[in-house]
Motif scaffolding. Structure first.
Motif, PDB file in Angstrom:
ATOM      1  N   LEU A  94      13.248  55.753  18.321  1.00 14.65           N
ATOM      2  CA  LEU A  94      13.354  54.437  17.705  1.00 14.65           C
ATOM      3  C   LEU A  94      12.880  53.396  18.702  1.00 14.65           C
ATOM      4  O   LEU A  94      13.150  53.518  19.906  1.00 14.65           O
ATOM      5  CB  LEU A  94      14.806  54.134  17.337  1.00 14.65           C
ATOM      6  CG  LEU A  94      15.482  55.039  16.317  1.00 14.65           C
ATOM      7  CD1 LEU A  94      16.979  54.760  16.299  1.00 14.65           C
ATOM      8  CD2 LEU A  94      14.888  54.834  14.945  1.00 14.65           C
ATOM      9  N   PRO A  95      12.172  52.361  18.266  1.00 14.27           N
ATOM     10  CA  PRO A  95      11.795  51.307  19.219  1.00 14.27           C
ATOM     11  C   PRO A  95      13.039  50.658  19.798  1.00 14.27           C
ATOM     12  O   PRO A  95      14.025  50.417  19.099  1.00 14.27           O
ATOM     13  CB  PRO A  95      10.983  50.330  18.365  1.00 14.27           C
ATOM     14  CG  PRO A  95      11.358  50.623  16.944  1.00 14.27           C
ATOM     15  CD  PRO A  95      11.715  52.072  16.897  1.00 14.27           C
ATOM     16  N   GLY A  96      12.991  50.383  21.104  1.00  6.57           N
ATOM     17  CA  GLY A  96      14.141  49.765  21.755  1.00  6.57           C
ATOM     18  C   GLY A  96      14.060  49.913  23.253  1.00  6.57           C
ATOM     19  O   GLY A  96      13.068  50.372  23.807  1.00  6.57           O
ATOM     20  N   VAL A 109      16.725  43.500  20.400  1.00  9.48           N
ATOM     21  CA  VAL A 109      16.143  44.582  19.599  1.00  9.48           C
ATOM     22  C   VAL A 109      14.903  44.111  18.860  1.00  9.48           C
ATOM     23  O   VAL A 109      13.916  44.852  18.742  1.00  9.48           O
ATOM     24  CB  VAL A 109      17.196  45.185  18.631  1.00  9.48           C
ATOM     25  CG1 VAL A 109      17.474  44.276  17.442  1.00  9.48           C
ATOM     26  CG2 VAL A 109      16.756  46.558  18.161  1.00  9.48           C
ATOM     27  N   VAL A 110      14.895  42.875  18.380  1.00  5.02           N
ATOM     28  CA  VAL A 110      13.712  42.330  17.699  1.00  5.02           C
ATOM     29  C   VAL A 110      12.526  42.263  18.659  1.00  5.02           C
ATOM     30  O   VAL A 110      11.394  42.610  18.314  1.00  5.02           O
ATOM     31  CB  VAL A 110      14.030  40.938  17.106  1.00  5.02           C
ATOM     32  CG1 VAL A 110      12.755  40.200  16.735  1.00  5.02           C
ATOM     33  CG2 VAL A 110      14.943  41.083  15.896  1.00  5.02           C
ATOM     34  N   LYS A 111      12.794  41.836  19.895  1.00  2.00           N
ATOM     35  CA  LYS A 111      11.729  41.769  20.896  1.00  2.00           C
ATOM     36  C   LYS A 111      11.185  43.161  21.201  1.00  2.00           C
ATOM     37  O   LYS A 111       9.969  43.371  21.279  1.00  2.00           O
ATOM     38  CB  LYS A 111      12.255  41.130  22.179  1.00  2.00           C
ATOM     39  CG  LYS A 111      11.198  40.957  23.268  1.00  2.00           C
ATOM     40  CD  LYS A 111      11.811  40.659  24.625  1.00  2.00           C
ATOM     41  CE  LYS A 111      12.437  41.901  25.223  1.00  2.00           C
ATOM     42  NZ  LYS A 111      12.905  41.727  26.608  1.00  2.00           N
ATOM     43  N   GLU A 115       7.341  44.552  20.782  1.00  3.20           N
ATOM     44  CA  GLU A 115       6.581  44.991  21.951  1.00  3.20           C
ATOM     45  C   GLU A 115       6.156  46.451  21.848  1.00  3.20           C
ATOM     46  O   GLU A 115       5.066  46.816  22.309  1.00  3.20           O
ATOM     47  CB  GLU A 115       7.418  44.790  23.223  1.00  3.20           C
ATOM     48  CG  GLU A 115       7.621  43.340  23.607  1.00  3.20           C
ATOM     49  CD  GLU A 115       8.459  43.163  24.859  1.00  3.20           C
ATOM     50  OE1 GLU A 115       8.536  42.026  25.367  1.00  3.20           O
ATOM     51  OE2 GLU A 115       9.049  44.169  25.326  1.00  3.20           O
ATOM     52  N   GLU A 116       6.986  47.296  21.242  1.00  2.00           N
ATOM     53  CA  GLU A 116       6.697  48.725  21.229  1.00  2.00           C
ATOM     54  C   GLU A 116       5.964  49.195  19.975  1.00  2.00           C
ATOM     55  O   GLU A 116       5.318  50.247  20.002  1.00  2.00           O
ATOM     56  CB  GLU A 116       7.989  49.526  21.384  1.00  2.00           C
ATOM     57  CG  GLU A 116       8.642  49.322  22.748  1.00  2.00           C
ATOM     58  CD  GLU A 116       9.745  50.313  23.023  1.00  2.00           C
ATOM     59  OE1 GLU A 116      10.144  51.055  22.081  1.00  2.00           O
ATOM     60  OE2 GLU A 116      10.208  50.362  24.163  1.00  2.00           O
ATOM     61  N   SER A 117       6.048  48.430  18.881  1.00  3.63           N
ATOM     62  CA  SER A 117       5.428  48.897  17.632  1.00  3.63           C
ATOM     63  C   SER A 117       4.405  47.937  17.044  1.00  3.63           C
ATOM     64  O   SER A 117       3.596  48.326  16.199  1.00  3.63           O
ATOM     65  CB  SER A 117       6.506  49.156  16.575  1.00  3.63           C
ATOM     66  OG  SER A 117       7.028  47.935  16.064  1.00  3.63           O
ATOM     67  N   GLY A 118       4.459  46.657  17.432  1.00  4.04           N
ATOM     68  CA  GLY A 118       3.577  45.656  16.831  1.00  4.04           C
ATOM     69  C   GLY A 118       4.157  44.996  15.599  1.00  4.04           C
ATOM     70  O   GLY A 118       3.590  44.038  15.085  1.00  4.04           O
ATOM     71  N   TYR A 119       5.289  45.494  15.124  1.00  3.17           N
ATOM     72  CA  TYR A 119       5.900  44.932  13.919  1.00  3.17           C
ATOM     73  C   TYR A 119       6.880  43.807  14.268  1.00  3.17           C
ATOM     74  O   TYR A 119       7.624  43.893  15.252  1.00  3.17           O
ATOM     75  CB  TYR A 119       6.669  46.007  13.146  1.00  3.17           C
ATOM     76  CG  TYR A 119       5.800  46.974  12.379  1.00  3.17           C
ATOM     77  CD1 TYR A 119       5.056  46.543  11.277  1.00  3.17           C
ATOM     78  CD2 TYR A 119       5.737  48.320  12.736  1.00  3.17           C
ATOM     79  CE1 TYR A 119       4.254  47.427  10.557  1.00  3.17           C
ATOM     80  CE2 TYR A 119       4.951  49.219  12.020  1.00  3.17           C
ATOM     81  CZ  TYR A 119       4.210  48.764  10.939  1.00  3.17           C
ATOM     82  OH  TYR A 119       3.431  49.644  10.233  1.00  3.17           O
ATOM     83  N   GLN A 120       6.881  42.789  13.440  1.00  2.00           N
ATOM     84  CA  GLN A 120       7.892  41.739  13.523  1.00  2.00           C
ATOM     85  C   GLN A 120       9.045  42.132  12.607  1.00  2.00           C
ATOM     86  O   GLN A 120       8.829  42.636  11.497  1.00  2.00           O
ATOM     87  CB  GLN A 120       7.303  40.397  13.091  1.00  2.00           C
ATOM     88  CG  GLN A 120       6.191  39.919  14.007  1.00  2.00           C
ATOM     89  CD  GLN A 120       5.473  38.707  13.450  1.00  2.00           C
ATOM     90  OE1 GLN A 120       5.378  38.539  12.238  1.00  2.00           O
ATOM     91  NE2 GLN A 120       4.974  37.856  14.331  1.00  2.00           N
ATOM     92  N   SER A 157       1.712  44.332  12.431  1.00  2.00           N
ATOM     93  CA  SER A 157       0.989  45.557  12.084  1.00  2.00           C
ATOM     94  C   SER A 157       1.150  46.547  13.223  1.00  2.00           C
ATOM     95  O   SER A 157       1.401  46.152  14.367  1.00  2.00           O
ATOM     96  CB  SER A 157      -0.495  45.261  11.849  1.00  2.00           C
ATOM     97  OG  SER A 157      -1.075  44.681  13.007  1.00  2.00           O
ATOM     98  N   PRO A 158       1.025  47.853  12.944  1.00  2.00           N
ATOM     99  CA  PRO A 158       1.284  48.845  13.989  1.00  2.00           C
ATOM    100  C   PRO A 158       0.287  48.749  15.140  1.00  2.00           C
ATOM    101  O   PRO A 158      -0.923  48.612  14.926  1.00  2.00           O
ATOM    102  CB  PRO A 158       1.157  50.179  13.248  1.00  2.00           C
ATOM    103  CG  PRO A 158       0.325  49.882  12.049  1.00  2.00           C
ATOM    104  CD  PRO A 158       0.658  48.486  11.660  1.00  2.00           C
ATOM    105  N   SER A 159       0.816  48.808  16.365  1.00  2.00           N
ATOM    106  CA  SER A 159      -0.051  48.795  17.542  1.00  2.00           C
ATOM    107  C   SER A 159       0.670  49.460  18.698  1.00  2.00           C
ATOM    108  O   SER A 159       1.900  49.440  18.767  1.00  2.00           O
ATOM    109  CB  SER A 159      -0.442  47.367  17.915  1.00  2.00           C
ATOM    110  OG  SER A 159       0.694  46.613  18.296  1.00  2.00           O
ATOM    111  N   SER A 160      -0.085  50.053  19.609  1.00  2.00           N
ATOM    112  CA  SER A 160       0.486  50.700  20.780  1.00  2.00           C
ATOM    113  C   SER A 160       0.801  49.647  21.839  1.00  2.00           C
ATOM    114  O   SER A 160       0.497  48.464  21.679  1.00  2.00           O
ATOM    115  CB  SER A 160      -0.477  51.746  21.331  1.00  2.00           C
ATOM    116  OG  SER A 160      -1.715  51.133  21.677  1.00  2.00           O
TER     117      SER A 160
END
Length: 205
Positions: A94-96, A109-111, A115-120, A157-160
């Motif tokens: 999970l992103p975090g 967690v929002v940040k 930063e890790e997925s590109g999603y807001q 949008s998804p990004s590395s």
């Protein structure tokens, strides 16, 4: 359950850190440094982590010893969950990450999600607060509380990133290899239960 050696090492390190913070006697300081050395030896011996690395980690911990806080975001879409692939071990989570000073848990967690997925995203409910030692994770030198938030997508949008190399949504029955230091299959399964039963109370411990 956590191995006893991990409990011993973490407790000894906390005693040593607190002692070095509050005592000012020369002999007491030396005794607390000896305690820290014992904690380091236990951790390095049983975890196969370099002794110098553990000692450096412990030595940088200043002030009263308290648990660190790890935040994770659970984002669902069409009965799938958002995961990111960690560069460091090639596994998914999970992103975090660690919460930073000056951030509320939901802000952290929002940040991390962005930063890790590109999603807001927006945090909408705290699903669980877990003691990491009781969750079947591999040993870690520090004592950690893990906070899992249900979040919803609001953009992006998804990004590395520097830490992650892929982003994807996965169904509960087809999870990729997980980064077990960050998240376990049992935790993912429990988050899906919260998703399907939104009236469940927050888990703790």
């Amino acid at each position: 359950m956590q191995p006893k050696w991990l409990e011993w090492a973490q407790n000894l390190q906390a005693i040593a850190q607190n002692g070095l913070t509050y005592c000012d006697g020369v002999y007491d300081i030396e005794r607390y440094k000896q305690l820290r050395a014992i904690a380091t030896e236990i951790m390095a011996t049983y975890s196969n982590i370099e002794h110098s690395y553990v000692l450096d980690l412990f030595s940088r911990e200043l002030g009263y010893a308290t648990p660190k806080v790890d935040v994770r975001g659970a984002i669902f879409r069409d009965d799938t969950i958002l995961l990111v692939k960690e560069r460091v071990d090639g596994c998914w989570t999970l992103p975090g990450g660690w919460a930073d000073v000056g951030e509320s848990p939901s802000e952290a967690v929002v940040k991390e999600i962005y930063e890790e997925s590109g999603y807001q995203a927006r945090a909408i409910k705290l699903l669980a607060v877990y003691d990491r030692n009781k969750q079947g994770h591999p040993p870690l030198p520090f004592y950690v509380y893990k906070l899992f938030f249900h979040c919803e997508l609001i953009g992006g949008s998804p990004s590395s990133s520097i830490e992650t190399e892929e982003v994807g949504f996965f169904p509960e029955g087809a999870l990729p290899e997980l980064s077990l230091g960050r998240v376990t299959p049992a935790q993912i399964n429990r988050l899906f239960q919260h998703y399907r039963q939104p009236d469940l109370p927050t888990d703790f411990d």
